[in-house]
Design an enzyme around this catalytic site. Structure first.
Site, PDB file in Angstrom:
ATOM      1  CG  LEU A  84      10.996 -89.034 -24.208  1.00 34.06           C
ATOM      2  CD1 LEU A  84      12.261 -89.589 -23.557  1.00 34.06           C
ATOM      3  CD2 LEU A  84       9.905 -88.814 -23.150  1.00 34.06           C
ATOM      4  CE1 TYR A 123      21.424 -89.566 -30.839  1.00 31.69           C
ATOM      5  CE2 TYR A 123      21.264 -91.635 -29.613  1.00 31.69           C
ATOM      6  CZ  TYR A 123      22.024 -90.613 -30.158  1.00 31.69           C
ATOM      7  OH  TYR A 123      23.381 -90.631 -30.013  1.00 31.69           O
ATOM      8  CB  SER A 124      12.627 -90.320 -27.648  1.00 36.59           C
ATOM      9  OG  SER A 124      11.242 -90.108 -27.710  1.00 36.59           O
ATOM     10  CG  ASN A 125      11.944 -87.697 -33.618  1.00 31.20           C
ATOM     11  OD1 ASN A 125      12.907 -86.956 -33.419  1.00 31.20           O
ATOM     12  ND2 ASN A 125      11.820 -88.440 -34.714  1.00 31.20           N
TER      13      ASN A 125
END
Ligand SMILES: *Cc1c(COP(=O)(O)O)cnc(C)c1O
Length: 295
Positions: free
Chosen positions: A75, A71-73
């Protein structure tokens, strides 16, 4: 330049915020809207990536490797930038997602090469040996650490502070990997502004050590982290917090989500009630973005 090409709306707006909350010390509040820097590239992730991406472009690097969760903002923001700039991105993602998250689906559509690794292997992400093996596998590629948190990130955060319209007694922001907070501390006048990080995950002492890695020696005293508002952990979003986010979004037309800005605003409300700030203090709340993450 890069900012123009990617259509970053900078400087971001800074407006006063007058909620109908209990505010016995009569504090004045402003919000710095880094969530409005770009519709896709999440606010503080742009600040943190800007100078690294500038260098990468100047050096004609055509491949980046970076790390994050499903869920990385970080990446997500980096994937979009790389897609726009025609740079190949290899994303090393913690865990396995047979069904892709909305963020991973976007990455896929943007041509990011995703490599899933288990938690144990992911833990090596900052180890020299592991980084060297990546360098061998992908000669010429530049490695950006998780969250974009590296020294270059601080310069981008300094730009955010330089945009402030006035000097603030308190600056409030969410803290996870610590680089954003460290950048704000370093760029703020010591003895004038008190920087308060709201921990979004469980990590007393650990978060302090992350921030400390990047804090200038002469700025050791004007900050602290409040650990009372993580709601049980990083991805925890109990109904109370979700309702709160919905209320703020609807009532004040400021979109917030449970992972970062929701905890930040909840802390603000509660700290105002408890008179945690001085009488008539000027408070800046940094909205770091992350709205795409609520999908
Ligand atoms: C990543 C992120 C943060 C945390 O920033 P750090 O520099 O890792 O502490 C805060 N807010 C949002 C919206 C983020 O995406």
């Amino acid at each position: 330049m890069l900012e123009k090409f990617l259509q970053i709306q900078s400087p971001s707006p800074e407006h006063s915020f007058q909620p109908d909350w209990h505010n016995p010390a009569d504090c004045r509040i402003w919000i710095k809207r880094d969530d409005l820097l770009h519709p896709v590239i999440s606010g503080n992730k742009w600040r943190k990536l800007k100078f690294a991406l500038n260098d990468i472009q100047r050096q004609n690097v055509d491949h980046i490797i970076s790390f994050g969760g499903g869920y990385s903002n970080h990446l997500h923001a980096l994937g979009y930038c790389c897609h726009q700039l025609n740079i190949k991105l290899t994303a090393i993602v913690r865990g396995h997602y047979p069904v892709l998250t909305p963020m991973l689906r976007d990455l896929n559509n943007w041509g990011t090469q995703i490599e899933f690794v288990d938690k144990k292997n992911y833990q090596q992400r900052n180890d020299d040996e592991f980084l060297q093996s990546l360098n061998k596998r992908f000669p010429g590629a530049v490695i950006i650490p998780e969250g974009g948190s590296q020294h270059q990130a601080l310069a981008g955060i300094t730009e955010c502070v330089n945009e402030f319209n006035r000097q603030y007694d308190y600056i409030l922001l969410p803290v996870a990997s610590g680089a954003t907070m460290a950048g704000i501390i370093n760029a703020s006048p010591a003895g004038k502004s008190q920087v308060t990080g709201i921990a979004v995950l469980k990590g007393q002492d650990y978060l302090e050590s992350l921030v400390n890695r990047f804090v200038d020696n002469n700025k050791q005293t004007n900050w602290q982290i409040n650990h009372q508002y993580h709601f049980g952990g990083y991805s925890k979003s109990p109904a109370e917090l979700q309702d709160f986010c919905q209320q703020i979004t609807n009532k004040y037309n400021i979109p917030i989500e449970p992972v970062y800005s929701g905890k930040l605003f909840f802390a603000l409300k509660s700290m105002l009630e408890q008179q945690s700030f001085g009488h008539k203090a000027n408070i800046l709340v940094l909205h770091t973005g992350g709205i795409q993450g609520s999908r």
